[in-house]
Design an enzyme around this catalytic site. Structure first.
Site, PDB file in Angstrom:
ATOM      1  N   ILE A  19       0.843  -1.205   0.000  1.00 16.14           N
ATOM      2  CA  ILE A  19       0.000   0.000   0.000  1.00 16.14           C
ATOM      3  C   ILE A  19       0.875   1.250   0.000  1.00 16.14           C
ATOM      4  O   ILE A  19       0.412   2.334  -0.293  1.00 16.14           O
ATOM      5  CB  ILE A  19      -0.946   0.047   1.221  1.00 16.14           C
ATOM      6  N   ASP A  20       2.171   1.084   0.344  1.00 25.94           N
ATOM      7  CA  ASP A  20       3.053   2.250   0.457  1.00 25.94           C
ATOM      8  C   ASP A  20       3.559   2.751  -0.901  1.00 25.94           C
ATOM      9  O   ASP A  20       4.065   3.867  -0.991  1.00 25.94           O
ATOM     10  CB  ASP A  20       4.265   1.906   1.341  1.00 25.94           C
TER      11      ASP A  20
ATOM     12  N   ARG B   2     -13.863  21.810  13.693  1.00 23.68           N
ATOM     13  CA  ARG B   2     -12.641  21.321  14.341  1.00 23.68           C
ATOM     14  C   ARG B   2     -11.494  21.201  13.355  1.00 23.68           C
ATOM     15  O   ARG B   2     -11.702  21.111  12.150  1.00 23.68           O
ATOM     16  CB  ARG B   2     -12.895  19.916  14.915  1.00 23.68           C
TER      17      ARG B   2
END
Ligand code: F6P
Length: 359
Positions: free
Chosen positions: A137-138, A173
């Site tokens: 996934i990297d 936020r």
């Protein structure tokens, strides 16, 4: 001529492992019929070391195209320990060579990331016939434009950021979303651009708190009451970037942090009235069914590996270069991390959208 093909999946799992296994198997059976025998090695190099494997049947590869994870199981067997004899007294390299021989393999396919490729290269140098397939996934394997698993993870991380958007907006936020990627920031960069994050922090571009505060204030001044900060697991401040990896980890541990995300959130709260929340997307981004892109890529990679087997081309790893499937010599790519170049076009694009990298 009969061929016995071993296959293993090693390191962190990702979507597309099963689709790749299926791609190899279908193409191999199509080309060689009953001359092909596939041996599934269990739990990565652990199974190769300990002789844990089983003969697979064509039906084992049916119905797995869409299934996440790996039907073979996986584990982490660090490369740094491969040539070290530990308390169990096992010479791992000798054991792997012996089991390869006992299984009467003609070749071994190793599906994995950078660590897996380093061991694959070691085994290739020891005389085994190895073909690597680039999983992670990297997306940080050198020599390939893309690894399978990456695009599905981008989709999932984007979904996380999308969902955080609505709650961040409702509560006004600053939400920090941590995304996997210890060394390279590809996954964070792509999902943050896709998810419309306001600040992106990746290991390749060390951040400064003042710059992050400046970016948040600029948004607030424009009336934007909330912000999303996408933080790669390996993001670091410019002060931390000057330290060695071990020193950095030690300093973090002393301060009570494992990654930068919570530390940045606490610092924002200290320096402003912004209310912050941290969301760890964690292993969620490694899960689930592969996307259509990854299913196609995995099938292409698998079919290409079958071709290499038939042509007796070993000591290589399958790759995608300029949209074409090809292969690299293992010795040329093993262990080299493909970082996000700081002048990568996507960074320029993100900056032109007003996204801050905290630099
Ligand atoms: O597969 C690579 C990776 O996803 C990294 O981004 C992350 O640091 C690591 O795996 C975490 O893996 P685990 O917790 O499974 O050992």
């Amino acid at each position: 001529m009969k061929k016995r093909i071993g296959i293993l999946t090693s390191g962190g799992d990702c979507p597309g492992l099963n689709a790749t296994i299926r791609g190899v198997a279908k193409a191999v059976y199509e080309k060689m019929g009953s001359d092909a025998e596939i041996i599934g090695i269990e739990d990565g190099y652990h199974g190769l070391i300990h002789g844990e494997y089983h003969k697979m049947k064509p039906s084992d590869f049916s119905g797995i195209l869409t299934v996440g994870g790996t039907i073979l199981g996986t584990s982490r067997t660090p490369y740094s320990k491969m040539q070290v004899v530990e308390e169990d007294n096992i010479d791992k390299v000798a054991a792997m060579k012996k089991n390869y021989k006992d299984m009467k393999l003609d070749c071994l396919l190793t599906l994995g990331g950078n660590g897996t490729h380093k061991t694959a290269n070691l085994l290739s140098c020891e005389g085994l016939n190895i073909i690597g397939l680039p999983k992670t996934i990297d997306n940080d394997i050198y020599g390939t434009d893309v690894t399978f698993g990456f695009h599905t993870a981008v989709d999932t991380a984007t979904d996380v950021i999308d969902k955080i958007h609505t709650t961040a907006s409702s509560h006004r936020r600053v939400m920090l979303v941590e995304i996997m990627g210890n060394k390279a920031g590809w996954l964070t960069l792509y999902s943050a651009v896709a998810g419309g994050a306001d600040i992106i922090l990746i290991p390749e571009i060390p951040y400064e708190m003042d710059k992050i505060m400046g970016a948040l204030d600029r948004r607030a001044d424009k009336g934007r009451a909330f912000s999303i900060i996408a933080v790669a697991e390996g993001a670091m401040s410019s002060a931390e970037a000057k330290l060695k990896k071990k020193q950095r980890a030690l300093l973090r541990a002393e301060l009570g942090y494992k990654t930068a995300t919570q530390q940045i959130a606490d610092e924002i709260a200290k320096r402003s009235t912004y209310e912050t929340r941290v969301v760890l997307s964690g292993h969620i981004v490694r899960g689930g069914s592969p996307s259509a892109y990854d299913r196609v890529l995995a099938t292409q990679f698998g079919a290409y590996a079958a071709e290499l087997i038939q042509k007796d081309i070993f000591g290589v790893s399958v790759a995608m270069v300029n949209n074409r499937i090809t292969h690299n010599a293992l010795k040329d790519i093993a262990g080299i991390t493909k970082f996000v170049p700081v002048d990568h076009q996507m960074i320029g694009v993100a900056k032109s959208m007003g996204i801050s990298f905290g630099d």
